[in-house]
Design an enzyme around this catalytic site. Structure first.
Site, PDB file in Angstrom:
ATOM      1  N   VAL A   1       4.869   2.061  -4.294  1.00 46.48           N
ATOM      2  CA  VAL A   1       3.685   2.916  -4.272  1.00 46.48           C
ATOM      3  C   VAL A   1       3.456   3.285  -2.815  1.00 46.48           C
ATOM      4  O   VAL A   1       3.516   2.418  -1.925  1.00 46.48           O
ATOM      5  CB  VAL A   1       2.444   2.196  -4.856  1.00 46.48           C
ATOM      6  CG1 VAL A   1       1.193   3.044  -4.684  1.00 46.48           C
ATOM      7  CG2 VAL A   1       2.670   1.861  -6.325  1.00 46.48           C
TER       8      VAL A   1
ATOM      9  N   GLY B   1      -3.733  -0.312  -3.584  1.00 55.32           N
ATOM     10  CA  GLY B   1      -5.043  -0.896  -3.797  1.00 55.32           C
ATOM     11  C   GLY B   1      -5.902  -0.143  -4.797  1.00 55.32           C
ATOM     12  O   GLY B   1      -7.073  -0.464  -4.978  1.00 55.32           O
TER      13      GLY B   1
ATOM     14  N   ASN C   1       7.400 -10.823   1.631  1.00 49.31           N
ATOM     15  CA  ASN C   1       6.506  -9.775   1.146  1.00 49.31           C
ATOM     16  C   ASN C   1       5.283 -10.384   0.458  1.00 49.31           C
ATOM     17  O   ASN C   1       5.129 -10.339  -0.752  1.00 49.31           O
ATOM     18  CB  ASN C   1       7.276  -8.845   0.196  1.00 49.31           C
ATOM     19  CG  ASN C   1       6.508  -7.578  -0.104  1.00 49.31           C
ATOM     20  OD1 ASN C   1       5.310  -7.469   0.160  1.00 49.31           O
ATOM     21  ND2 ASN C   1       7.203  -6.608  -0.675  1.00 49.31           N
ATOM     22  N   LYS C   2       4.404 -10.943   1.281  1.00 48.71           N
ATOM     23  CA  LYS C   2       3.227 -11.642   0.767  1.00 48.71           C
ATOM     24  C   LYS C   2       2.318 -10.761  -0.094  1.00 48.71           C
ATOM     25  O   LYS C   2       1.845 -11.222  -1.144  1.00 48.71           O
ATOM     26  CB  LYS C   2       2.436 -12.282   1.905  1.00 48.71           C
ATOM     27  CG  LYS C   2       1.260 -13.119   1.404  1.00 48.71           C
ATOM     28  CD  LYS C   2       0.701 -13.994   2.477  1.00 48.71           C
ATOM     29  CE  LYS C   2      -0.562 -14.729   2.102  1.00 48.71           C
ATOM     30  NZ  LYS C   2      -0.874 -14.960   0.727  1.00 48.71           N
TER      31      LYS C   2
ATOM     32  N   TYR D   1       2.021 -10.189  -7.751  1.00 49.13           N
ATOM     33  CA  TYR D   1       2.748 -10.701  -8.918  1.00 49.13           C
ATOM     34  C   TYR D   1       2.109 -11.985  -9.445  1.00 49.13           C
ATOM     35  O   TYR D   1       1.991 -12.170 -10.658  1.00 49.13           O
ATOM     36  CB  TYR D   1       4.221 -10.924  -8.587  1.00 49.13           C
ATOM     37  CG  TYR D   1       4.948  -9.650  -8.200  1.00 49.13           C
ATOM     38  CD1 TYR D   1       4.670  -8.437  -8.826  1.00 49.13           C
ATOM     39  CD2 TYR D   1       5.909  -9.654  -7.199  1.00 49.13           C
ATOM     40  CE1 TYR D   1       5.330  -7.272  -8.467  1.00 49.13           C
ATOM     41  CE2 TYR D   1       6.581  -8.489  -6.845  1.00 49.13           C
ATOM     42  CZ  TYR D   1       6.283  -7.304  -7.481  1.00 49.13           C
ATOM     43  OH  TYR D   1       6.942  -6.159  -7.133  1.00 49.13           O
TER      44      TYR D   1
END
Length: 160
Positions: free
Chosen positions: A88, A94, A125-126, A132
């Site tokens: 995205v 967000g 990739n925090k 997830y």
């Protein structure tokens, strides 16, 4: 604002390549993309299609995409849906676009009687990992991904 998900069409190939390049930049591999519009047209929309794409739109403008394919679980005796890429646009995050793409894919997996919906995420990739986890996905820490590409793949394939 209205977010919609639709199956990609051949005339989306340039948009898909744009998002692939944006994803590569985000994943710190800006020079790794070898894909072309022609490749995308052939592989995602040609005669022998094995992967599929979705486009996420907000008010009619493409803001993200996903590419997925089906695999087969020998243990479950069912197909699985594997998410290859999801992206995205950074300025559109967000607002629910990623969740809408994931939900669409989850619904597709159910519709196709899939036993699993899987993907991988980079360990640094925090934001993605947090997302997830928030939707109830569970990391599979016991598996290690192996890969053969390029010269190593050719050398192994050509061994006597």
């Amino acid at each position: 604002m209205s977010i919609t998900i639709r199956h990609a069409q051949k005339d989306d190939a340039a948009t898909i390549l744009h998002f692939i390049n944006e994803l590569a930049i985000y994943e710190k591999e800006p020079d790794a993309v070898l894909n072309t519009v022609a490749d995308i047209e052939q592989k995602l929309f040609g005669d022998d299609v094995r992967a599929h794409a979705l486009i996420c739109e907000q008010e009619g403008e493409a803001i993200g995409f996903a590419v997925y394919f089906f695999n087969y679980s020998t243990w479950l005796g069912k197909y699985g849906l594997y998410l290859e890429d999801l992206y995205v646009a950074q300025d559109q995050r967000g607002q629910g676009a990623g969740k809408a793409l994931m939900k669409f894919l989850a619904q597709l997996a159910i519709e196709k009687d899939c036993g699993r919906f899987e993907w991988v995420v980079l360990d640094w990739n925090k934001p993605a990992i947090d997302f997830y986890n928030s939707i109830g996905a569970k990391p599979q820490d016991e598996w290690i991904i192996y890969r053969l590409t390029g010269d190593e793949l050719r050398a192994f394939a050509e061994q006597p």
